[in-house]
Design an enzyme around this catalytic site. Structure first.
Site, short mmCIF file in Angstrom:
data_model
loop_
_atom_site.label_atom_id
_atom_site.label_comp_id
_atom_site.label_asym_id
_atom_site.label_seq_id
_atom_site.Cartn_x
_atom_site.Cartn_y
_atom_site.Cartn_z
N LEU A 63 0.82 -1.22 0.00
CA LEU A 63 0.00 0.00 0.00
C LEU A 63 0.85 1.27 0.00
CD1 LEU A 63 -2.98 -1.09 2.28
CD2 LEU A 63 -2.69 -1.31 -0.19
N ASP A 152 9.21 -9.16 2.88
CA ASP A 152 8.82 -9.24 1.48
C ASP A 152 9.44 -8.16 0.60
OD1 ASP A 152 7.11 -10.61 -0.53
OD2 ASP A 152 6.39 -8.58 -0.79
N ASN A 277 8.05 -9.57 -9.93
CA ASN A 277 8.94 -10.51 -9.27
C ASN A 277 8.16 -11.27 -8.21
OD1 ASN A 277 11.20 -11.85 -8.40
ND2 ASN A 277 11.88 -10.20 -7.05
N ASP A 304 -0.50 -9.68 -4.73
CA ASP A 304 0.78 -8.98 -4.67
C ASP A 304 0.66 -7.58 -5.29
OD1 ASP A 304 3.44 -8.41 -4.22
OD2 ASP A 304 4.23 -9.76 -5.75
N GLY A 323 6.59 -5.28 -10.49
CA GLY A 323 5.30 -5.22 -9.79
C GLY A 323 4.14 -4.77 -10.63
#
Lengths: 427, 332
Positions: A63, A152, A277, A304, A323
């Site tokens: 976020l 992460d 990724n 994700d 992303g």
């Protein structure tokens, strides 16, 4: 005292084994009953022709707050979640600064409450600053409300540290979520294979992910800790997790919608909207993700969601950040590419987005059983629509599915007893 | 038809081939064999004019060709500039180092800015694979790839094939070896696509760490034994090791060992076919992949490659300008 009655829907609650026409009655933020009865309620919604299920949970989103609020905020991300039919999301800690303290965990919770959209649950960092050197204050963050722990974006590379993390988080009955990747094998920008060879782009081999998952499963076996493998993407990873589960190791796994729908062939355009990724893999890997979902090897579907600003993303492929966003397309991709072709039943698909992630995150959610939190998703399983990134509630537009014709769309969600609209909710 | 073209490489293609399929040249992977043959023929027609300074061909008069080299290059940039001038085009160099690219402007913005000045042909060299593809999506000018990362270097591929054709009078059935750092080489990729399409048997040879295995899926044959391979080759194209593209640990133990295993030297040449064609796209690392006596020897066509590069780039600019094949005659 507030009451809400959702009438005439097809109620599917995999955790209770329910699938059939029923009314869902909500009182004061809790599920009161599910059945034929039509108690008087202050508010009512007619769900005829719609599916009524436990509120969807996406256990893996980014976020960007604090640090990159131009890409997403907790409020905009929570609104995007509601637009996509999600009532809860778990936010990864790779913010700037990293979410590695009790204060930051509480900040995330507070911003989520202020937004008043989907519930936002913080995942705390495993190591201080996500630097992979020493454990962060996992106990303090747990007290503050962290639902799991992860570095992460980067893996916990040091095996001794990963062992400590699994042992330490076990005290609080929390999972360690690993972004599985061996940094020494990670030196590319797409999957290593025929396409990367043709395009002259440096590849990330499948073994980069698999070797880390293999190691971590051994550590989970040794420590008794709960390992959750984030966004797995290869045949080999699915097989390692399948074997780990068969051996009784506490290992769970998730997959993203892009990994069960797209292959690295998409990158032939050099469009960075296909750069993420783990990278898009090959056809047999996509099939392995579907097989893994079907046989229970893969527990959860999580998108994700990784917002990026256009000026960052629309550059040379090798230079672009990894992303894609997904909160507003996940449900439709699941319906169109998993349920539609019969890979999963509707109940199985819902399970992977409700009770399973709830169990992994130890949330008292993911079911419509009486007494559970009143989080409900109401969606039209047949509604056809075309993905238009310009209509997204997310602040970012980096979605690889722009223009796709999909089927299945959320209509309403109930978050903590409050009925919210999925299409026109306030931004 | 292909047979005739093989027997007489200079023969005109059939009249049905009256148009090029497009203006961008991003790689040889997407060019059909027929288009490659057309470009080679166009180059052959420009060849007499390409290396003499007195006459210019007027075909690109009044057009602006911009060379945008975001990665250092001497020979390719000069070759494109000279080819453009020999066709009477106006040329402009866009030097990346002194540009806004070094001030944080994106490549797309930079290209659009140059385009706003009215360019029609943008010749791009870039260290990132796919940068020309990205530009072609965003600008209206014809984009000519002058080498992108490890992806393609289509004009080098074309000029290498042109050179082989000049010397051997055919491509089909020839056994061509490409030796060296295949993994990082855009020259290798363009050569492989072009040679395979025209029917050559393509071998690559080098250390296992620098040869991507998926090449086999394309029909390329792989060898790690240069001594065994060399006697069977009709053409050998020696590549430079691209140390600048190797990140992380070195991908082979030493230059000395590399030269022993994969260098072309006089001893190896003695076991080669008498008419082996020795090629190198340059720049040469003398004493590493090739010894000076071989590079300068009688079977080397390294300087012919440079000369042929002009004719090939004239042909590519001709196509990029949107002209029909052989429009307004050749040099004759």
């Amino acid at each position: 005292m507030s009451t809400l009655l959702i009438r005439n829907g097809r109620v599917i609650d995999p955790a209770s084994g329910l699938d059939g026409p029923a009314n869902v009655f909500v009182r004061d933020g809790k599920i009161e009953s599910v059945g034929k009865a039509t108690p008087k309620a202050a508010e009512a919604f007619d769900a005829k022709g719609l599916v009524v299920c436990p509120g969807l949970i996406d256990m893996h989103v980014h976020l960007r707050e604090p640090g990159k609020e131009e890409e997403e905020t907790i409020a905009s991300g929570a609104a995007a979640a509601v637009a996509g039919g999600f009532t809860s999301v778990a936010a990864m800690p790779n913010t700037e600064p990293a979410c590695d303290s009790e204060a930051q965990v509480e900040f995330t919770l507070l911003q989520g409450r202020r937004a008043g959209m989907a519930h936002v649950y913080p995942i705390g960092a495993v190591t201080r600053g996500r630097k992979g050197a020493e454990l962060a204050e996992i106990g303090q963050m747990h007290r503050g409300g962290a639902v799991a722990f992860s570095d992460d974006g980067t893996p916990v590379h040091n095996a001794a540290l990963m062992r400590l993390a699994l042992e330490y988080a076990r005290m609080f009955d929390r999972a360690v979520i690993q972004h599985s990747e061996d940094p020494n094998l990670f030196c590319g920008c797409m999957h290593e294979g025929r396409v990367s060879m043709e395009l002259g782009l440096e590849g990330i081999p499948a073994v980069c992910e698999e070797s880390m998952i293999g190691r971590d499963i051994m550590l989970a076996r040794m420590t008794g800790g709960h390992l959750h493998a984030a966004h797995i993407s290869t045949r080999g990873s699915a097989e390692l997790i399948r074997r780990g589960k068969a051996d009784g190791v506490r290992v769970t796994a998730e997959v993203t919608p892009h990994h069960f729908t797209l292959t690295d062939d998409r990158i032939r355009s050099y469009d960075p909207v296909f750069k993420m990724n783990p990278p898009l893999r090959e056809g047999p890997d996509v099939q392995a993700m579907i097989d893994g979902l079907r046989d229970g090897t893969i527990d959860a579907i999580a998108c994700d969601h990784a917002p990026h600003a256009p000026e960052e993303k629309e550059v040379e492929f090798a230079e672009a950040p990894f992303g894609v966003i997904g909160l507003e397309t996940t449900l439709a991709l699941v319906m169109t590419y998993l349920v539609g072709p019969g890979h999963l039943t509707l109940a199985q698909a819902i399970e992977k987005m409700t009770i399973n992630p709830a169990k992994i995150l130890r949330l008292p959610k993911g079911t419509l059983a009486p007494g559970a939190d009143a989080d409900v998703t109401i969606f039209d399983p047949k509604k056809k629509w075309k993905v238009d990134i310009h209509k997204f509630r997310s602040r970012s537009r980096n979605c690889p599915f722009h223009g796709w014709e999909l089927r299945g769309k959320a209509v309403k969600v109930v978050v903590g007893g409050r009925l919210l609209d999925c299409t026109t909710a306030p931004a | 038809m292909p047979k005739e073209a093989r027997a007489k490489p200079g023969a005109s293609p059939p009249s049905s081939a009256s148009a090029f399929s497009g203006r961008h040249l991003l790689g040889l992977q997407e060019l059909p064999a027929e288009e490659i043959r057309l470009l080679l023929e166009q180059a052959r027609r420009y060849a007499p004019l390409s290396t003499q300074n007195r006459t210019k061909h007027p075909v690109l008069k009044g057009r602006l060709v911009v060379t945008m080299f975001v990665e250092s290059s001497t020979r390719t940039k000069n070759s494109f500039n000279l080819a453009a001038r020999r066709l009477s085009a106006d040329t402009m160099d866009f030097a990346a180092g002194s540009s806004s690219l070094s001030k944080g402007e994106t490549l797309i913005d930079t290209a659009k800015t140059i385009e706003a000045m009215g360019i029609e042909i943008l010749v791009v060299r870039h260290p990132a694979s796919g940068a020309p593809d990205m530009l072609a999506r965003h600008v209206k000018a014809a984009v000519v790839n002058a080498g992108d990362g490890s992806h393609e270097h289509p004009t080098q591929g074309l000029l290498d094939i042109y050179t082989i054709l000049e010397e051997k009078k055919r491509i089909e059935g020839l056994r061509v070896g490409i030796v060296g750092d295949i993994l990082h080489s855009r020259v290798a990729r363009s050569n492989i696509w072009g040679l395979l399409k025209l029917g050559a048997e393509v071998w690559v040879c080098g250390p296992a760490t620098l040869i991507p295995e998926p090449l086999r899926d394309l029909g390329v044959k792989i060898s790690h034994d240069f001594d065994a391979l060399l006697p069977n080759l009709d053409v050998v194209n020696m590549l430079r090791i691209q140390l600048e593209r190797i990140k992380g640990p070195p991908m082979f133990p030493s230059i000395r060992e590399y030269a022993r295993l994969f260098g072309l030297n006089a001893a190896r040449m003695r076991r080669a076919k008498k008419d082996l064609l020795v090629m190198h796209p340059g720049p040469l690392n003398r004493g590493v992949e090739i010894t000076p006596d071989v590079a300068d020897g009688e079977r080397s066509v390294i300087l012919d490659q440079v000369a042929n590069g002009l004719a090939v780039r004239m042909a590519v600019l001709h196509r990029a300008a949107g002209l029909a094949p052989f429009a307004e005659g050749g040099a004759e």
